[in-house]
Design a protein around this motif. Sequence first.
Motif, PDB file in Angstrom:
ATOM      1  N   VAL A  96       0.865  -1.183   0.000  1.00 18.91           N
ATOM      2  CA  VAL A  96       0.000   0.000   0.000  1.00 18.91           C
ATOM      3  C   VAL A  96       0.898   1.228   0.000  1.00 18.91           C
ATOM      4  O   VAL A  96       1.714   1.410   0.914  1.00 18.91           O
ATOM      5  CB  VAL A  96      -0.929   0.024   1.226  1.00 18.91           C
ATOM      6  CG1 VAL A  96      -1.891   1.210   1.131  1.00 18.91           C
ATOM      7  CG2 VAL A  96      -1.705  -1.280   1.347  1.00 18.91           C
ATOM      8  N   GLU A  98       2.701   4.722   0.371  1.00 19.81           N
ATOM      9  CA  GLU A  98       2.735   5.669   1.491  1.00 19.81           C
ATOM     10  C   GLU A  98       1.774   6.830   1.253  1.00 19.81           C
ATOM     11  O   GLU A  98       1.121   7.310   2.184  1.00 19.81           O
ATOM     12  CB  GLU A  98       4.156   6.191   1.702  1.00 19.81           C
ATOM     13  CG  GLU A  98       4.272   7.127   2.905  1.00 19.81           C
ATOM     14  CD  GLU A  98       5.697   7.575   3.157  1.00 19.81           C
ATOM     15  OE1 GLU A  98       6.036   7.844   4.327  1.00 19.81           O
ATOM     16  OE2 GLU A  98       6.476   7.672   2.179  1.00 19.81           O
ATOM     17  N   LEU A 101      -1.656   5.854   2.373  1.00 19.93           N
ATOM     18  CA  LEU A 101      -1.750   5.845   3.834  1.00 19.93           C
ATOM     19  C   LEU A 101      -1.862   7.260   4.387  1.00 19.93           C
ATOM     20  O   LEU A 101      -2.694   7.533   5.264  1.00 19.93           O
ATOM     21  CB  LEU A 101      -0.526   5.145   4.437  1.00 19.93           C
ATOM     22  CG  LEU A 101      -0.265   3.696   4.033  1.00 19.93           C
ATOM     23  CD1 LEU A 101       1.019   3.191   4.671  1.00 19.93           C
ATOM     24  CD2 LEU A 101      -1.428   2.804   4.442  1.00 19.93           C
ATOM     25  N   MET A 104      -5.227   8.870   3.728  1.00 20.35           N
ATOM     26  CA  MET A 104      -6.259   8.302   4.577  1.00 20.35           C
ATOM     27  C   MET A 104      -6.181   8.893   5.978  1.00 20.35           C
ATOM     28  O   MET A 104      -7.197   9.274   6.568  1.00 20.35           O
ATOM     29  CB  MET A 104      -6.105   6.776   4.616  1.00 20.35           C
ATOM     30  CG  MET A 104      -7.233   6.048   5.318  1.00 20.35           C
ATOM     31  SD  MET A 104      -8.820   6.136   4.474  1.00 20.35           S
ATOM     32  CE  MET A 104      -9.799   7.018   5.680  1.00 20.35           C
ATOM     33  N   LYS A 105      -4.984   8.973   6.525  1.00 16.14           N
ATOM     34  CA  LYS A 105      -4.819   9.552   7.857  1.00 16.14           C
ATOM     35  C   LYS A 105      -5.204  11.028   7.870  1.00 16.14           C
ATOM     36  O   LYS A 105      -5.816  11.517   8.833  1.00 16.14           O
ATOM     37  CB  LYS A 105      -3.369   9.373   8.324  1.00 16.14           C
ATOM     38  CG  LYS A 105      -3.001   7.922   8.618  1.00 16.14           C
ATOM     39  CD  LYS A 105      -1.554   7.797   9.069  1.00 16.14           C
ATOM     40  CE  LYS A 105      -1.200   6.348   9.395  1.00 16.14           C
ATOM     41  NZ  LYS A 105       0.192   6.204   9.869  1.00 16.14           N
ATOM     42  N   TYR A 179      -7.815   3.704  -0.221  1.00 15.06           N
ATOM     43  CA  TYR A 179      -7.329   2.835   0.847  1.00 15.06           C
ATOM     44  C   TYR A 179      -8.187   1.574   0.974  1.00 15.06           C
ATOM     45  O   TYR A 179      -7.659   0.477   1.221  1.00 15.06           O
ATOM     46  CB  TYR A 179      -7.277   3.574   2.183  1.00 15.06           C
ATOM     47  CG  TYR A 179      -6.743   2.686   3.280  1.00 15.06           C
ATOM     48  CD1 TYR A 179      -5.396   2.324   3.316  1.00 15.06           C
ATOM     49  CD2 TYR A 179      -7.590   2.141   4.238  1.00 15.06           C
ATOM     50  CE1 TYR A 179      -4.902   1.472   4.295  1.00 15.06           C
ATOM     51  CE2 TYR A 179      -7.112   1.277   5.217  1.00 15.06           C
ATOM     52  CZ  TYR A 179      -5.772   0.948   5.245  1.00 15.06           C
ATOM     53  OH  TYR A 179      -5.295   0.096   6.209  1.00 15.06           O
ATOM     54  N   GLU A 182      -7.059  -1.087  -1.484  1.00 17.71           N
ATOM     55  CA  GLU A 182      -5.760  -1.659  -1.141  1.00 17.71           C
ATOM     56  C   GLU A 182      -5.854  -2.544   0.104  1.00 17.71           C
ATOM     57  O   GLU A 182      -5.246  -3.621   0.164  1.00 17.71           O
ATOM     58  CB  GLU A 182      -4.732  -0.539  -0.916  1.00 17.71           C
ATOM     59  CG  GLU A 182      -4.419   0.282  -2.160  1.00 17.71           C
ATOM     60  CD  GLU A 182      -3.909  -0.574  -3.305  1.00 17.71           C
ATOM     61  OE1 GLU A 182      -3.032  -1.434  -3.067  1.00 17.71           O
ATOM     62  OE2 GLU A 182      -4.397  -0.420  -4.439  1.00 17.71           O
ATOM     63  N   ALA A 183      -6.610  -2.099   1.090  1.00 24.26           N
ATOM     64  CA  ALA A 183      -6.763  -2.885   2.317  1.00 24.26           C
ATOM     65  C   ALA A 183      -7.453  -4.215   2.021  1.00 24.26           C
ATOM     66  O   ALA A 183      -7.112  -5.256   2.601  1.00 24.26           O
ATOM     67  CB  ALA A 183      -7.551  -2.098   3.354  1.00 24.26           C
ATOM     68  N   LEU A 246      -4.479   0.848  11.071  1.00 24.90           N
ATOM     69  CA  LEU A 246      -3.477   1.888  10.856  1.00 24.90           C
ATOM     70  C   LEU A 246      -3.306   2.625  12.171  1.00 24.90           C
ATOM     71  O   LEU A 246      -4.227   3.287  12.652  1.00 24.90           O
ATOM     72  CB  LEU A 246      -3.931   2.880   9.786  1.00 24.90           C
ATOM     73  CG  LEU A 246      -3.738   2.517   8.319  1.00 24.90           C
ATOM     74  CD1 LEU A 246      -4.133   3.708   7.450  1.00 24.90           C
ATOM     75  CD2 LEU A 246      -2.288   2.135   8.030  1.00 24.90           C
ATOM     76  N   ASP A 249       1.580   6.939  13.814  1.00 26.98           N
ATOM     77  CA  ASP A 249       3.012   6.638  13.798  1.00 26.98           C
ATOM     78  C   ASP A 249       3.741   7.197  15.009  1.00 26.98           C
ATOM     79  O   ASP A 249       4.797   6.684  15.400  1.00 26.98           O
ATOM     80  CB  ASP A 249       3.663   7.205  12.527  1.00 26.98           C
ATOM     81  CG  ASP A 249       3.299   6.414  11.281  1.00 26.98           C
ATOM     82  OD1 ASP A 249       2.947   5.222  11.421  1.00 26.98           O
ATOM     83  OD2 ASP A 249       3.355   6.984  10.178  1.00 26.98           O
ATOM     84  N   ASN A 270       4.345   3.316   8.752  1.00 31.90           N
ATOM     85  CA  ASN A 270       3.700   2.766   7.556  1.00 31.90           C
ATOM     86  C   ASN A 270       3.377   1.276   7.641  1.00 31.90           C
ATOM     87  O   ASN A 270       2.930   0.682   6.650  1.00 31.90           O
ATOM     88  CB  ASN A 270       4.542   3.033   6.298  1.00 31.90           C
ATOM     89  CG  ASN A 270       4.630   4.513   5.970  1.00 31.90           C
ATOM     90  OD1 ASN A 270       3.748   5.288   6.322  1.00 31.90           O
ATOM     91  ND2 ASN A 270       5.703   4.916   5.305  1.00 31.90           N
ATOM     92  N   ILE A 272       1.093  -1.973   8.989  1.00 32.81           N
ATOM     93  CA  ILE A 272      -0.312  -2.230   9.293  1.00 32.81           C
ATOM     94  C   ILE A 272      -0.362  -3.322  10.350  1.00 32.81           C
ATOM     95  O   ILE A 272       0.278  -4.372  10.201  1.00 32.81           O
ATOM     96  CB  ILE A 272      -1.090  -2.669   8.035  1.00 32.81           C
ATOM     97  CG1 ILE A 272      -1.115  -1.545   6.997  1.00 32.81           C
ATOM     98  CG2 ILE A 272      -2.522  -3.072   8.404  1.00 32.81           C
ATOM     99  CD1 ILE A 272      -1.768  -1.953   5.669  1.00 32.81           C
TER     100      ILE A 272
END
Length: 365
Positions: A96, A98, A101, A104-105, A179, A182-183, A246, A249, A270, A272
């Motif tokens: 997936v 970056e 990700l 999405m965040k 996302y 991909e998930a 997710l 970080d 990054n 999961i």
Amino acid sequence: MENIGSGEEKGSDWGKSLPVPSVQELLRNDPQSLPERYIQLHRDRPVVPHMAVAPSSYDIPIIDFALLAKGDEDETRKLDLACKHWGFFQIINHGVAEEVLLKMKAAIAAFFELPPDEKNKYAQDGNDFQGYGQAYVASEEQKLDWCDMVFLVTLPHEIRNLKYWADTIPGFKDAIESYSIEAQKVAEELCANISLLMGMDKDGLKRFYGNTKQAMRMNYYPPCSRPDLVLGIKPHSDPDIVTLLLQDDDVPGLQIRHKDEWILVKPIRNAIVVNVGDVLEILSNGMYKSIEHRAITNKAKARLSLATIMIPYDELEIGPMECAVDDDRPRMYGNMKYLDYVRYTLGRKMEGKAHLDNTLKIKGS
């Protein structure tokens, strides 16, 4: 959820969670606020560890997803052991991007930055579990989580209810779209490998449960003046097949119960986090375990997370698969329609794995 559609009048059959005040908005008015209803009983209060003293020997397994997908024997063995002995693991090199990700965040952060009136446009409505609010609130007396959330059904497209999607946020829908696809690929590849480990071909699980649905729970944990008194989410296991998480970080908060201790899952940039759900435990006849987990809070920073869940359709009869039952492993669970199981689970406050033990677990097994 069979009757969820894009029309605003449609909702889920999963039941409802009682409306409660937004924790974020309580703190907007009084940053030191800590209403009694959020203060956990003494036996349930967390010991909040510092990352620097978290024992490295308790790090959960890390699996190289790219190698796993190629059939690497070492990674396959690690997946088997992780599902049996931990119920949790982190995957790296999952493919997936970056950028996906980060978008999405950013979309989740943007939602919780909206003014209160704007967020409330997407509030849970009536009997629908979807929307902005809280989950597992079954009574006016129970202790509450130090968390606000948004729950959305995301796949397949035709069962989405766009009433709850924050279309006023630029890129919100596109971020979820990218996302979610991909998930789903990651979840399906994991289940294909688990099928092999259970003694079937790669499509064994998929043949059993057929097409799956996907939903997302977006979590916002505000900082708390007394993190030792509250819980972001109380201990529970997930009533699904697998969950992809997710993490933030920079702000740890996920804890899992391992060997009767609460272990902090250290964020890896990054990566999961994956955990076994109740449905997979049932299908594997207890070979793979869904594990209690919870979220803790901290004084200094808000924490965001995203749980993406893979779930069967409501009418599926869940119970141990034939390949998982033999003389050495007798049947440990009964059968139940998935809709009945998830209604039972969501209709009660979180109590670890009590929902599984009280419904499908055969006594004495």
